[in-house]
Write an enzyme that holds these catalytic residues in place. Structure first.
Site, PDB file in Angstrom:
ATOM      1  N   GLU A 174      -7.563   4.679   7.156  1.00 48.14           N
ATOM      2  CA  GLU A 174      -7.372   6.105   6.842  1.00 48.14           C
ATOM      3  C   GLU A 174      -8.578   6.652   6.077  1.00 48.14           C
ATOM      4  OE1 GLU A 174      -3.502   5.585   5.047  1.00 48.14           O
ATOM      5  OE2 GLU A 174      -2.735   5.014   7.020  1.00 48.14           O
ATOM      6  N   HIS A 191      -9.926   1.023   4.097  1.00 46.87           N
ATOM      7  CA  HIS A 191      -8.706   1.250   4.872  1.00 46.87           C
ATOM      8  C   HIS A 191      -9.029   2.212   6.021  1.00 46.87           C
ATOM      9  CE1 HIS A 191      -4.722   2.586   6.036  1.00 46.87           C
ATOM     10  NE2 HIS A 191      -4.268   1.475   5.460  1.00 46.87           N
ATOM     11  N   GLY A 249       1.615   2.325  10.782  1.00 47.41           N
ATOM     12  CA  GLY A 249       2.564   3.438  10.686  1.00 47.41           C
ATOM     13  C   GLY A 249       3.173   3.837  12.023  1.00 47.41           C
ATOM     14  N   GLY A 286       2.435  -1.042   4.355  1.00 48.50           N
ATOM     15  CA  GLY A 286       2.544   0.372   4.006  1.00 48.50           C
ATOM     16  C   GLY A 286       4.002   0.785   3.872  1.00 48.50           C
ATOM     17  N   GLY A 287       4.532   1.412   4.920  1.00 50.09           N
ATOM     18  CA  GLY A 287       5.876   1.996   4.896  1.00 50.09           C
ATOM     19  C   GLY A 287       6.947   1.100   4.280  1.00 50.09           C
ATOM     20  N   ASN A 323       0.868  -1.171   0.000  1.00 53.82           N
ATOM     21  CA  ASN A 323       0.000   0.000   0.000  1.00 53.82           C
ATOM     22  C   ASN A 323       0.911   1.230   0.000  1.00 53.82           C
ATOM     23  OD1 ASN A 323      -1.867   1.981   0.391  1.00 53.82           O
ATOM     24  ND2 ASN A 323      -2.509   1.321   2.441  1.00 53.82           N
ATOM     25  N   TRP A 324       1.108   1.779  -1.189  1.00 52.16           N
ATOM     26  CA  TRP A 324       2.026   2.919  -1.313  1.00 52.16           C
ATOM     27  C   TRP A 324       1.408   4.200  -0.751  1.00 52.16           C
ATOM     28  CZ3 TRP A 324       4.309   2.306  -6.997  1.00 52.16           C
ATOM     29  CH2 TRP A 324       5.102   1.161  -7.038  1.00 52.16           C
ATOM     30  N   LYS A 325       0.118   4.185  -0.488  1.00 51.73           N
ATOM     31  CA  LYS A 325      -0.590   5.368   0.035  1.00 51.73           C
ATOM     32  C   LYS A 325      -0.311   6.579  -0.870  1.00 51.73           C
ATOM     33  CE  LYS A 325      -0.553   3.321   4.588  1.00 51.73           C
ATOM     34  NZ  LYS A 325      -0.642   3.494   6.033  1.00 51.73           N
ATOM     35  N   SER A 361       2.604  -2.122  10.396  1.00 49.51           N
ATOM     36  CA  SER A 361       4.049  -2.171  10.646  1.00 49.51           C
ATOM     37  C   SER A 361       4.685  -3.528  10.320  1.00 49.51           C
ATOM     38  CB  SER A 361       4.357  -1.749  12.086  1.00 49.51           C
ATOM     39  OG  SER A 361       3.926  -0.415  12.312  1.00 49.51           O
ATOM     40  N   GLU A 418      -6.216  -4.988  10.069  1.00 48.64           N
ATOM     41  CA  GLU A 418      -5.182  -3.981  10.365  1.00 48.64           C
ATOM     42  C   GLU A 418      -5.540  -3.237  11.646  1.00 48.64           C
ATOM     43  OE1 GLU A 418      -2.980  -2.781   6.521  1.00 48.64           O
ATOM     44  OE2 GLU A 418      -4.702  -1.470   6.733  1.00 48.64           O
TER      45      GLU A 418
END
Ligand code: PGA
Length: 253
Positions: A99, A97, A175, A236-237, A9-11, A215, A169
Protein backbone atom coordinates in the site's frame (compact mmCIF):
# COMPACT_ATOMS: atom_id res chain seq x y z
CA UNK A 1 14.78 -22.98 15.18
CA UNK A 2 14.22 -19.79 13.20
CA UNK A 3 12.17 -17.09 14.91
CA UNK A 4 8.47 -17.53 14.10
CA UNK A 5 6.42 -14.34 14.06
CA UNK A 6 2.73 -13.49 14.10
CA UNK A 7 2.67 -9.84 13.03
CA UNK A 8 -0.52 -7.78 13.08
CA UNK A 9 -0.94 -4.91 10.65
CA UNK A 10 -3.81 -2.80 11.95
CA UNK A 11 -3.35 -0.36 9.03
CA UNK A 12 -5.45 2.84 9.37
CA UNK A 13 -8.11 1.32 11.59
CA UNK A 14 -9.45 1.72 15.15
CA UNK A 15 -9.86 4.66 17.52
CA UNK A 16 -7.65 4.78 20.59
CA UNK A 17 -10.30 3.22 22.89
CA UNK A 18 -10.84 0.44 20.35
CA UNK A 19 -7.09 -0.12 20.02
CA UNK A 20 -6.69 -0.25 23.82
CA UNK A 21 -9.56 -2.74 24.11
CA UNK A 22 -8.11 -4.98 21.39
CA UNK A 23 -4.68 -4.93 22.99
CA UNK A 24 -6.18 -5.70 26.40
CA UNK A 25 -7.93 -8.75 24.95
CA UNK A 26 -4.65 -9.97 23.46
CA UNK A 27 -2.84 -9.39 26.76
CA UNK A 28 -5.46 -11.47 28.56
CA UNK A 29 -5.70 -14.23 25.92
CA UNK A 30 -4.36 -17.65 26.94
CA UNK A 31 -1.32 -17.45 24.65
CA UNK A 32 1.74 -19.54 25.51
CA UNK A 33 4.66 -18.34 23.42
CA UNK A 34 7.74 -20.50 23.04
CA UNK A 35 11.11 -18.82 23.11
CA UNK A 36 11.42 -18.79 19.30
CA UNK A 37 7.96 -17.23 18.81
CA UNK A 38 7.09 -13.52 18.73
CA UNK A 39 4.01 -11.36 18.36
CA UNK A 40 4.60 -8.00 16.68
CA UNK A 41 1.82 -5.42 16.54
CA UNK A 42 2.09 -2.80 13.78
CA UNK A 43 -0.30 -0.16 15.06
CA UNK A 44 -1.25 3.33 13.83
CA UNK A 45 1.42 5.92 14.63
CA UNK A 46 -0.60 7.93 17.20
CA UNK A 47 -1.04 4.81 19.35
CA UNK A 48 2.53 3.46 19.29
CA UNK A 49 3.60 4.91 22.62
CA UNK A 50 0.37 3.92 24.37
CA UNK A 51 0.58 0.34 23.10
CA UNK A 52 4.19 0.05 24.30
CA UNK A 53 3.09 1.32 27.73
CA UNK A 54 0.13 -1.05 27.95
CA UNK A 55 2.22 -4.07 26.95
CA UNK A 56 4.62 -3.14 29.72
CA UNK A 57 7.32 -5.49 28.49
CA UNK A 58 5.06 -8.52 28.13
CA UNK A 59 7.45 -11.31 27.06
CA UNK A 60 7.35 -12.10 23.36
CA UNK A 61 5.18 -9.09 22.45
CA UNK A 62 6.58 -6.12 20.54
CA UNK A 63 5.31 -3.01 18.81
CA UNK A 64 6.04 -2.00 15.22
CA UNK A 65 5.52 1.19 13.29
CA UNK A 66 3.83 0.81 9.91
CA UNK A 67 6.28 3.21 8.27
CA UNK A 68 9.19 5.53 8.99
CA UNK A 69 11.04 8.25 7.12
CA UNK A 70 14.34 7.77 5.31
CA UNK A 71 16.12 10.77 6.88
CA UNK A 72 17.40 11.12 10.43
CA UNK A 73 15.65 14.36 11.41
CA UNK A 74 14.88 17.84 10.23
CA UNK A 75 12.38 19.75 8.13
CA UNK A 76 10.15 16.88 7.00
CA UNK A 77 6.72 17.97 8.21
CA UNK A 78 4.43 15.10 9.09
CA UNK A 79 7.07 12.38 9.01
CA UNK A 80 8.32 10.09 11.79
CA UNK A 81 12.01 9.30 12.28
CA UNK A 82 13.42 5.98 13.38
CA UNK A 83 15.07 7.70 16.32
CA UNK A 84 11.65 8.86 17.53
CA UNK A 85 10.34 5.29 17.23
CA UNK A 86 13.25 3.82 19.15
CA UNK A 87 12.89 6.48 21.84
CA UNK A 88 9.34 5.33 22.65
CA UNK A 89 10.15 1.62 22.79
CA UNK A 90 9.14 0.54 19.29
CA UNK A 91 11.29 -2.38 18.09
CA UNK A 92 10.16 -3.07 14.51
CA UNK A 93 9.08 -1.10 11.45
CA UNK A 94 7.17 -2.33 8.41
CA UNK A 95 8.99 -1.13 5.31
CA UNK A 96 7.72 -1.33 1.75
CA UNK A 97 4.17 -2.53 2.33
CA UNK A 98 2.46 -2.72 -1.06
CA UNK A 99 0.00 0.00 0.00
CA UNK A 100 2.95 2.35 0.64
CA UNK A 101 4.45 1.38 -2.71
CA UNK A 102 1.16 1.92 -4.56
CA UNK A 103 -0.42 4.96 -2.88
CA UNK A 104 2.73 6.78 -1.74
CA UNK A 105 4.92 5.79 -4.67
CA UNK A 106 7.69 4.35 -2.53
CA UNK A 107 10.43 3.00 -4.78
CA UNK A 108 12.86 0.16 -4.16
CA UNK A 109 15.59 2.80 -3.81
CA UNK A 110 13.72 4.77 -1.13
CA UNK A 111 12.99 1.53 0.70
CA UNK A 112 16.70 0.66 0.63
CA UNK A 113 17.36 3.93 2.48
CA UNK A 114 14.62 3.20 5.01
CA UNK A 115 16.01 -0.28 5.67
CA UNK A 116 19.48 1.19 6.25
CA UNK A 117 18.37 3.89 8.62
CA UNK A 118 16.16 1.50 10.60
CA UNK A 119 19.09 -0.85 11.11
CA UNK A 120 21.41 2.00 11.97
CA UNK A 121 19.17 2.82 14.94
CA UNK A 122 18.56 -0.80 15.92
CA UNK A 123 15.00 -1.07 14.64
CA UNK A 124 14.12 -4.38 12.96
CA UNK A 125 12.76 -3.84 9.44
CA UNK A 126 9.89 -6.07 8.34
CA UNK A 127 10.61 -5.70 4.66
CA UNK A 128 7.62 -6.44 2.41
CA UNK A 129 7.84 -7.77 -1.12
CA UNK A 130 5.34 -9.39 -3.46
CA UNK A 131 3.87 -9.24 -6.93
CA UNK A 132 0.64 -7.88 -8.43
CA UNK A 133 -1.85 -10.19 -10.13
CA UNK A 134 -0.65 -9.56 -13.70
CA UNK A 135 2.85 -10.67 -12.76
CA UNK A 136 1.54 -13.83 -11.07
CA UNK A 137 -0.59 -14.57 -14.14
CA UNK A 138 2.49 -14.18 -16.35
CA UNK A 139 4.32 -16.50 -13.93
CA UNK A 140 7.16 -14.01 -13.48
CA UNK A 141 6.72 -13.52 -9.72
CA UNK A 142 10.17 -14.89 -8.93
CA UNK A 143 11.92 -12.32 -11.11
CA UNK A 144 9.71 -9.57 -9.65
CA UNK A 145 10.50 -10.45 -6.06
CA UNK A 146 14.19 -11.05 -6.81
CA UNK A 147 14.44 -7.47 -8.12
CA UNK A 148 12.72 -6.07 -5.01
CA UNK A 149 15.17 -7.92 -2.77
CA UNK A 150 18.15 -6.93 -4.85
CA UNK A 151 17.31 -3.23 -5.03
CA UNK A 152 16.26 -2.74 -1.42
CA UNK A 153 18.32 -5.22 0.60
CA UNK A 154 21.53 -6.29 -1.09
CA UNK A 155 23.41 -3.09 -0.30
CA UNK A 156 23.61 -4.42 3.27
CA UNK A 157 26.38 -6.43 4.85
CA UNK A 158 25.65 -9.95 6.07
CA UNK A 159 25.73 -8.66 9.65
CA UNK A 160 23.04 -6.12 8.84
CA UNK A 161 20.87 -8.48 6.81
CA UNK A 162 20.80 -10.90 9.73
CA UNK A 163 18.54 -8.46 11.58
CA UNK A 164 15.92 -8.17 8.83
CA UNK A 165 12.54 -9.92 8.70
CA UNK A 166 11.04 -10.43 5.24
CA UNK A 167 7.30 -10.55 4.54
CA UNK A 168 6.18 -11.99 1.22
CA UNK A 169 2.75 -10.54 0.42
CA UNK A 170 1.25 -11.22 -3.01
CA UNK A 171 -0.75 -8.06 -3.75
CA UNK A 172 -3.59 -10.08 -5.26
CA UNK A 173 -4.10 -11.77 -1.89
CA UNK A 174 -4.11 -8.65 0.32
CA UNK A 175 -7.54 -7.80 1.67
CA UNK A 176 -9.18 -9.84 -1.10
CA UNK A 177 -10.02 -12.97 0.85
CA UNK A 178 -7.94 -14.85 -1.73
CA UNK A 179 -4.96 -16.57 -0.15
CA UNK A 180 -1.96 -18.04 -1.90
CA UNK A 181 -2.16 -21.81 -1.59
CA UNK A 182 0.27 -23.25 0.91
CA UNK A 183 2.17 -24.72 -2.03
CA UNK A 184 2.42 -21.33 -3.79
CA UNK A 185 3.59 -19.77 -0.54
CA UNK A 186 6.18 -22.47 0.12
CA UNK A 187 7.51 -22.25 -3.46
CA UNK A 188 8.16 -18.54 -3.38
CA UNK A 189 9.42 -18.53 0.22
CA UNK A 190 11.93 -21.22 -0.75
CA UNK A 191 12.86 -19.09 -3.76
CA UNK A 192 13.40 -16.04 -1.52
CA UNK A 193 15.60 -18.10 0.77
CA UNK A 194 17.58 -19.43 -2.19
CA UNK A 195 18.16 -15.86 -3.38
CA UNK A 196 19.39 -14.83 0.08
CA UNK A 197 21.58 -17.92 0.17
CA UNK A 198 23.08 -17.06 -3.22
CA UNK A 199 23.84 -13.53 -2.04
CA UNK A 200 24.83 -14.11 1.59
CA UNK A 201 25.40 -17.85 2.04
CA UNK A 202 23.19 -20.70 3.19
CA UNK A 203 23.67 -20.36 6.93
CA UNK A 204 22.61 -16.73 7.00
CA UNK A 205 19.66 -17.43 4.67
CA UNK A 206 18.54 -20.17 7.04
CA UNK A 207 18.26 -17.65 9.89
CA UNK A 208 16.03 -15.03 8.24
CA UNK A 209 12.32 -15.25 9.08
CA UNK A 210 10.16 -15.02 5.96
CA UNK A 211 6.52 -14.29 6.82
CA UNK A 212 3.54 -14.79 4.53
CA UNK A 213 0.89 -12.08 4.21
CA UNK A 214 -2.37 -11.88 2.27
CA UNK A 215 -5.72 -12.91 3.75
CA UNK A 216 -4.23 -15.00 6.55
CA UNK A 217 -7.04 -16.10 8.88
CA UNK A 218 -7.48 -18.54 11.73
CA UNK A 219 -8.79 -21.12 9.26
CA UNK A 220 -5.75 -21.13 6.96
CA UNK A 221 -2.89 -20.05 9.25
CA UNK A 222 -1.80 -23.48 10.44
CA UNK A 223 -1.51 -24.91 6.94
CA UNK A 224 0.48 -21.89 5.71
CA UNK A 225 2.72 -21.67 8.78
CA UNK A 226 3.58 -25.35 8.68
CA UNK A 227 5.31 -25.00 5.33
CA UNK A 228 9.07 -25.38 5.77
CA UNK A 229 9.99 -21.86 4.66
CA UNK A 230 6.98 -19.98 6.04
CA UNK A 231 7.91 -18.50 9.42
CA UNK A 232 4.61 -16.95 10.40
CA UNK A 233 2.45 -14.20 8.95
CA UNK A 234 1.79 -10.51 8.50
CA UNK A 235 -1.91 -10.27 9.13
CA UNK A 236 -4.20 -7.37 8.20
CA UNK A 237 -7.98 -7.78 8.48
CA UNK A 238 -7.93 -10.83 10.75
CA UNK A 239 -5.64 -9.10 13.26
CA UNK A 240 -8.42 -6.67 14.18
CA UNK A 241 -10.33 -9.40 16.01
CA UNK A 242 -8.73 -10.71 19.18
CA UNK A 243 -10.15 -14.23 18.96
CA UNK A 244 -9.14 -14.62 15.33
CA UNK A 245 -5.64 -13.22 15.85
CA UNK A 246 -5.11 -15.30 18.98
CA UNK A 247 -5.85 -18.43 16.96
CA UNK A 248 -3.35 -17.25 14.33
CA UNK A 249 -0.69 -16.79 17.01
CA UNK A 250 -1.43 -20.28 18.27
CA UNK A 251 -0.88 -21.66 14.76
CA UNK A 252 2.82 -20.66 14.77
CA UNK A 253 5.30 -23.53 14.51
P1 PGA B 1 -4.84 -8.87 4.87
O1 PGA B 1 -3.63 -7.81 4.83
O2 PGA B 1 -4.47 -9.90 5.90
O3 PGA B 1 -6.04 -8.07 5.25
O4 PGA B 1 -4.93 -9.46 3.49
C1 PGA B 1 -2.30 -8.23 4.92
C2 PGA B 1 -1.39 -7.05 4.83
O5 PGA B 1 -1.67 -6.12 4.04
O6 PGA B 1 -0.36 -6.97 5.53
Amino acid sequence: MRTQIAAANWKMNLTLPQAEALLQQLIEAPIQLHEHQQVVLAVPAPYLHRMVQLLNGKPGFQVAAQNCYAQKSGAFTGETSVEMLVSIGVTHVVIGHSERREYFLESNQLLAQKVSIALEYGLTPIFCCGEPLAIREANTQNEWVAKQLQESLYHMSADQLKKVVIAYEPIWAIGTGKTASSEQAQDIHAFIRSQLSHQYGASLAAEIPVLYGGSVKASNAAELFHQTDVDGGLVGGASLQAVEFTAIIQALK
